[in-house]
Design an enzyme around this catalytic site. Structure first.
Site, mmCIF file in Angstrom:
data_model
loop_
_atom_site.group_PDB
_atom_site.id
_atom_site.type_symbol
_atom_site.label_atom_id
_atom_site.label_comp_id
_atom_site.label_asym_id
_atom_site.label_seq_id
_atom_site.Cartn_x
_atom_site.Cartn_y
_atom_site.Cartn_z
ATOM 1 N N ALA A 34 3.181 2.916 0.916
ATOM 2 C CA ALA A 34 2.308 3.903 0.278
ATOM 3 C C ALA A 34 1.043 4.127 1.083
ATOM 4 C CB ALA A 34 1.932 3.407 -1.121
ATOM 5 N N LYS A 58 -2.348 7.448 -4.854
ATOM 6 C CA LYS A 58 -1.386 6.652 -4.083
ATOM 7 C C LYS A 58 -0.135 7.508 -3.927
ATOM 8 C CE LYS A 58 1.038 2.181 -4.497
ATOM 9 N NZ LYS A 58 0.936 0.828 -5.053
ATOM 10 N N ASP A 152 1.781 -10.446 -8.260
ATOM 11 C CA ASP A 152 1.144 -10.231 -6.947
ATOM 12 C C ASP A 152 -0.375 -10.287 -7.114
ATOM 13 O OD1 ASP A 152 1.016 -9.770 -4.234
ATOM 14 O OD2 ASP A 152 1.340 -7.617 -4.368
HETATM 15 N N1 LIG Z 1 -7.812 2.879 -6.937
HETATM 16 C C1 LIG Z 1 -8.139 2.610 -5.683
HETATM 17 N N2 LIG Z 1 -9.380 2.809 -5.242
HETATM 18 C C2 LIG Z 1 -9.721 2.530 -3.961
HETATM 19 N N3 LIG Z 1 -8.870 2.055 -3.044
HETATM 20 C C3 LIG Z 1 -7.606 1.848 -3.422
HETATM 21 C C4 LIG Z 1 -7.166 2.100 -4.760
HETATM 22 N N4 LIG Z 1 -5.854 1.772 -4.851
HETATM 23 C C5 LIG Z 1 -5.498 1.351 -3.637
HETATM 24 N N5 LIG Z 1 -6.527 1.384 -2.768
HETATM 25 C C6 LIG Z 1 -6.500 0.997 -1.352
HETATM 26 O O1 LIG Z 1 -5.201 1.255 -0.816
HETATM 27 C C7 LIG Z 1 -4.578 0.035 -0.385
HETATM 28 C C8 LIG Z 1 -3.079 0.081 -0.669
HETATM 29 O O2 LIG Z 1 -2.857 0.247 -2.066
HETATM 30 P P1 LIG Z 1 -1.766 -0.603 -2.865
HETATM 31 O O3 LIG Z 1 -2.093 -2.058 -2.729
HETATM 32 O O4 LIG Z 1 -1.648 -0.077 -4.251
HETATM 33 O O5 LIG Z 1 -0.465 -0.219 -2.030
HETATM 34 P P2 LIG Z 1 0.846 -1.055 -1.858
HETATM 35 O O6 LIG Z 1 1.787 -0.273 -0.993
HETATM 36 O O7 LIG Z 1 1.378 -1.428 -3.193
HETATM 37 O O8 LIG Z 1 0.281 -2.327 -1.087
HETATM 38 P P3 LIG Z 1 1.013 -3.698 -0.722
HETATM 39 O O9 LIG Z 1 1.950 -3.383 0.381
HETATM 40 O O10 LIG Z 1 -0.147 -4.585 -0.283
HETATM 41 O O11 LIG Z 1 1.667 -4.193 -1.972
HETATM 42 C C9 LIG Z 1 -5.334 -1.065 -1.128
HETATM 43 O O12 LIG Z 1 -5.323 -2.276 -0.417
HETATM 44 C C10 LIG Z 1 -6.752 -0.497 -1.225
HETATM 45 O O13 LIG Z 1 -7.457 -0.701 -0.011
#
Ligand SMILES: Nc1ncnc2c1ncn2[C@@H]1O[C@H](COP(=O)(O)OP(=O)(O)OP(=O)(O)O)[C@@H](O)[C@H]1O
Length: 360
Positions: A34, A58, A152
């Site tokens: 993402a 996201k 997590d």
């Molecule tokens: N609501 C938010 N406000 C600000 N920054 C955000 C927010 N949500 C996510 N981020 C940023 O985007 C990054 C990635 O988001 P997220 O952790 O939801 O993705 P992911 O693909 O599920 O990550 P992972 O691979 O670590 O599980 C976060 O580490 C953060 O830096």
């Protein structure tokens, strides 16, 4: 149009988003499958957002993700995201799906994540750690009451708002932990980050995910007050041995200034024996949290969210026992599926939550 340069959206996706009142700005972060962008409300939506909070979006492109993620983890994440509503969980504004892309609009956390904060500012005072641990523990208690395990929990998934309140995020590994008969489901999937994983998770045997969540909370608390990891995680075997032998200690720099109560709490959370490890309720009712009298009682918003968890739990149980598809909330408008609409009343209900630091 003020679209982010590094964002690959088709013109029709841009049109779809703007017709729904959203514009994407710069990239905030990236996860495994993402990308997260700062975004804003445009048009009539802008006026509706009385709280004037900025949003993050996201974007998950399933055409680029592995099958396991698309078939198993993503549906769980979305199913859980549309259900949760808690003052210490990042507020989800709306969720759309268009072709292979999912757009999850949520509250933006202006002050980044807890790990960045600790790395930048150093060990966090006990008073501030107490406020933040309470917020994250209440969010986890709410999830556990709904029979959801997060799986997590880590500093990177604890986001900090403009008012320095913590909001739990990233439900990518979370799942319901009861079956249609209300029986507990043990997890077999190794989830999350090694540094926060409980010893029973590392062992690779079925484990109780709620109890494993509590271990991760212990690691988060340890990191906040020490600005260090409790264990050396460069080798999994050694990490497991250290965990089982309780081979961790507070850093000499901070140990003399720490209260006995916080030491007791960390010890009960980093407890390798799952029958002795504290449950999340024991964190919430711990002597350490009670050292700040403002933290003893739940705010009205915290209390009503906790009561709602029981209602949601029963709804979920009913739906799975009748084998209704959990996507029953999903509605189709044109070629866009709306999984969760903009729920302004929730913003209003929780947007003015009085937390103990500052309201936001
Ligand atoms: N609501 C938010 N406000 C600000 N920054 C955000 C927010 N949500 C996510 N981020 C940023 O985007 C990054 C990635 O988001 P997220 O952790 O939801 O993705 P992911 O693909 O599920 O990550 P992972 O691979 O670590 O599980 C976060 O580490 C953060 O830096």
């Amino acid at each position: 149009m003020n679209m982010a340069k590094d964002l690959i959206l088709t013109p029709s996706e841009e049109t779809t988003l703007s017709s729904r009142g959203y514009r994407l700005l710069n990239k905030l972060g990236e996860g495994s499958y993402a990308c997260v962008y700062l975004s804003e409300l445009i048009g009539p939506n802008e006026e509706k957002d009385k709280n004037n909070k900025s949003l993050a979006c996201k974007i998950i492109d399933v055409s680029k993700a592995p099958k396991d993620f698309v078939k198993k983890f993503l549906p769980r994440e979305l199913d859980i995201l549309v259900r949760v509503n808690h003052p210490h969980i990042i507020h989800i504004h709306s969720i759309f799906q268009r072709k292979s892309k999912y757009f999850i609009f949520m509250r933006n956390a202006e002050n980044g994540d807890l790990l960045e904060f600790v790395l930048k500012k150093g060990p966090i005072s006990e008073a501030q750690s107490r406020v933040w641990l309470r917020q994250i523990a209440l969010a986890v208690q709410y999830l556990h009451d709904m029979d959801i395990a997060h799986r997590d929990l880590k500093c990177e998934n604890a986001l900090i708002t403009s008012n320095y309140n913590l909001k739990l995020a990233d439900f990518g590994f979370s799942r319901f932990v009861i079956d249609a008969n209300g029986r507990k489901i043990a997890s077999t999937t190794y989830c999350g980050s090694l540094s926060y994983a409980a010893p029973e998770v590392l062992r690779g045997m079925p484990y109780h995910p709620k109890i494993a969540d509590v271990w991760s909370l212990g690691v988060i608390l340890y990191i906040m007050i020490n600005k260090a990891m409790p264990f050396d995680d460069t080798n999994v075997k050694r990490l497991h041995e250290q965990q089982m032998n309780r081979r961790w200690k507070f850093r000499s720099k901070v140990i003399d200034s720490l209260s006995e109560q916080v030491k007791v709490l960390v010890t009960h959370l980093l407890e390798p024996d799952i029958t002795k490890r504290w449950r999340v309720e024991q964190i919430v009712n711990s002597e350490w949290l009670a050292m700040d009298s403002r933290l003893i009682h739940l705010s009205p918003a915290e209390e009503s969210a906790l009561a709602q968890a029981q209602v949601e739990r029963r709804t979920h149980l009913n739906s799975i026992s009748k084998r209704q598809p959990s996507e029953k909330k999903l509605t189709q408008i044109e070629d866009v599926k709306v999984l969760k609409a903009n729920i302004q009343e929730n913003v209003n209900k929780f947007g003015s939550t009085t937390t103990v630091v500052k309201s936001d």
